[in-house]
Motif scaffolding. Sequence first.
Motif, PDB file in Angstrom:
ATOM      1  N   TRP A 231       0.838  -1.207   0.000  1.00 18.44           N
ATOM      2  CA  TRP A 231       0.000   0.000   0.000  1.00 18.44           C
ATOM      3  C   TRP A 231       0.871   1.255   0.000  1.00 18.44           C
ATOM      4  CZ3 TRP A 231      -0.482   3.851   3.777  1.00 18.44           C
ATOM      5  CH2 TRP A 231      -1.543   4.754   3.580  1.00 18.44           C
ATOM      6  N   VAL A 232       1.911   1.259   0.819  1.00 18.45           N
ATOM      7  CA  VAL A 232       2.827   2.401   0.861  1.00 18.45           C
ATOM      8  C   VAL A 232       3.418   2.653  -0.523  1.00 18.45           C
ATOM      9  CG1 VAL A 232       5.109   3.131   1.669  1.00 18.45           C
ATOM     10  CG2 VAL A 232       3.412   2.295   3.311  1.00 18.45           C
ATOM     11  N   GLU A 233       3.898   1.601  -1.170  1.00 23.35           N
ATOM     12  CA  GLU A 233       4.571   1.780  -2.454  1.00 23.35           C
ATOM     13  C   GLU A 233       3.603   2.167  -3.562  1.00 23.35           C
ATOM     14  OE1 GLU A 233       6.873  -1.783  -2.956  1.00 23.35           O
ATOM     15  OE2 GLU A 233       8.415  -1.081  -1.560  1.00 23.35           O
ATOM     16  N   ALA A 234       2.311   1.917  -3.359  1.00 18.14           N
ATOM     17  CA  ALA A 234       1.296   2.337  -4.328  1.00 18.14           C
ATOM     18  C   ALA A 234       0.821   3.771  -4.083  1.00 18.14           C
ATOM     19  CB  ALA A 234       0.105   1.383  -4.282  1.00 18.14           C
ATOM     20  N   HIS A 235       1.218   4.362  -2.969  1.00 20.47           N
ATOM     21  CA  HIS A 235       0.758   5.709  -2.612  1.00 20.47           C
ATOM     22  C   HIS A 235       1.923   6.647  -2.315  1.00 20.47           C
ATOM     23  CE1 HIS A 235      -2.836   3.220  -1.935  1.00 20.47           C
ATOM     24  NE2 HIS A 235      -3.533   4.331  -2.149  1.00 20.47           N
ATOM     25  N   ASP A 237       2.966   8.996  -4.007  1.00 20.24           N
ATOM     26  CA  ASP A 237       2.675  10.368  -4.419  1.00 20.24           C
ATOM     27  C   ASP A 237       1.884  11.132  -3.367  1.00 20.24           C
ATOM     28  OD1 ASP A 237       0.569   8.616  -4.888  1.00 20.24           O
ATOM     29  OD2 ASP A 237      -0.286   9.847  -6.487  1.00 20.24           O
ATOM     30  N   HIS A 238       1.527  10.456  -2.267  1.00 23.75           N
ATOM     31  CA  HIS A 238       0.829  11.087  -1.147  1.00 23.75           C
ATOM     32  C   HIS A 238       1.829  11.411  -0.021  1.00 23.75           C
ATOM     33  CE1 HIS A 238      -2.438   9.209  -3.370  1.00 23.75           C
ATOM     34  NE2 HIS A 238      -3.300   9.950  -2.688  1.00 23.75           N
ATOM     35  N   LEU A 240       1.845  10.581   3.153  1.00 25.00           N
ATOM     36  CA  LEU A 240       2.113   9.380   3.953  1.00 25.00           C
ATOM     37  C   LEU A 240       2.725   9.690   5.321  1.00 25.00           C
ATOM     38  CD1 LEU A 240       3.462   6.825   1.303  1.00 25.00           C
ATOM     39  CD2 LEU A 240       1.186   6.952   2.321  1.00 25.00           C
ATOM     40  N   GLU A 244      -0.895   7.578   9.337  1.00 19.60           N
ATOM     41  CA  GLU A 244      -1.642   6.960   8.236  1.00 19.60           C
ATOM     42  C   GLU A 244      -1.149   5.541   7.965  1.00 19.60           C
ATOM     43  OE1 GLU A 244      -2.939  10.660   5.337  1.00 19.60           O
ATOM     44  OE2 GLU A 244      -0.865   9.965   5.314  1.00 19.60           O
ATOM     45  N   HIS A 248      -3.327   2.037   8.461  1.00 25.14           N
ATOM     46  CA  HIS A 248      -3.493   0.999   7.440  1.00 25.14           C
ATOM     47  C   HIS A 248      -3.090  -0.364   7.978  1.00 25.14           C
ATOM     48  CE1 HIS A 248      -2.618  -1.508   3.932  1.00 25.14           C
ATOM     49  NE2 HIS A 248      -3.551  -0.788   3.314  1.00 25.14           N
ATOM     50  N   ARG A 276      10.773   5.923  -2.335  1.00 20.87           N
ATOM     51  CA  ARG A 276      10.638   7.062  -3.246  1.00 20.87           C
ATOM     52  C   ARG A 276      11.869   7.223  -4.135  1.00 20.87           C
ATOM     53  NH1 ARG A 276       7.409  10.615   1.222  1.00 20.87           N
ATOM     54  NH2 ARG A 276       5.353  10.329   0.244  1.00 20.87           N
ATOM     55  N   GLY A 299       6.508  11.733  -4.791  1.00 24.43           N
ATOM     56  CA  GLY A 299       6.151  12.330  -3.508  1.00 24.43           C
ATOM     57  C   GLY A 299       7.250  13.101  -2.822  1.00 24.43           C
TER      58      GLY A 299
END
Length: 341
Positions: A231-235, A237-238, A240, A244, A248, A276, A299
């Motif tokens: 999930w972290v690696e898919a987000h 661009d947020h 994080l 959060e 999760h 990142r 990100g």
Amino acid sequence: MSVIAVLVLDGVPGHQLTTPGLVFGAAARHHPRVGYEVRICAGPGFRMTGSPGPFRIDASRGPEGLADAGTVLVPGHDGFRAEPPAEVTAALRAAAARGCRIGAIGTGTFTLAATGLLDGRRAATSRRHTEELAARYPRVEVDPDGAVVSDGLFHSAAGVLGGVDLCLRLITADHGDQVAIETERQVFLQLHDPAAPPDAGPARAAGRSAGRSAGRSAGRSAGGLEPTIRWVEAHLDHPLTLQEIADHAGTGVRSLTRRFRAETGLTPLQYVLRARVRLAQRLLERGDEPVERIVTLAGFGTPANLRHQFQRFTGTTPSVYRAAFRSLVATLARAEDGTGG
């Protein structure tokens, strides 16, 4: 331990001979759960590699070395248009009969096709030889793009980078995307350090250190945190935040930090930062996204932050890294055009 047998014939391009050891060796070094033995097996009449920079090697095994291998790789060679020696054909057919995975690199696809094992299958070869392969072996469905092609137990690729992409495809099949991605990072750092000459100090050491940390984290990320890590690696661009990530994972911040350290060797935010940087590297290598767009996708917030963190972990700047990677690809492409490929 999985045995990779590299079947080399006279005039094999040097980079195709050495690439399997480089790639599978990097995977094993940086991921404790990964184990490969790369075995060079010389075909009849083998003397030396082809241009550029031919060199001699002593191989302790011949085609009989394929007998207990789990994977056989067939690089290109100068005499790829000729019928392969009978011992080579017999060894490849025997390997296929017992369910061995077989890969061909560049014009090595001609050698594999000559055995009849690719009849009715899709395959790839060096881009400048695709029409010739299709004409010579009409029962083979030739992919004109020269990308990595997999058809059952048979795999083939153009070989511009000496078969790196094919080796990475096999590592993906064996150990998953994350191990393959980290291995690709390490291979590039070994092939070409854009920040310093071979004997240079701090910049090169920084790149190696970052790579080792990233490799360790990928190698140990298969535990209970794996869904959260994905999930972290898919987000990336947020923003994080730590909270959060903990939400999760369904745990508290302190527990999350303990679990991350136990499974990856890093705190959650350290892992995010390295992820990142890895994403930025991949975007720089594989596309034409401007740095400003990479800042958003990975990100980093600002171009200055991207440059700072990128140099910290790789020892070079994003622009130099991209230029060095493309230079490496172009150099090896020219080398392929000067040989049997």
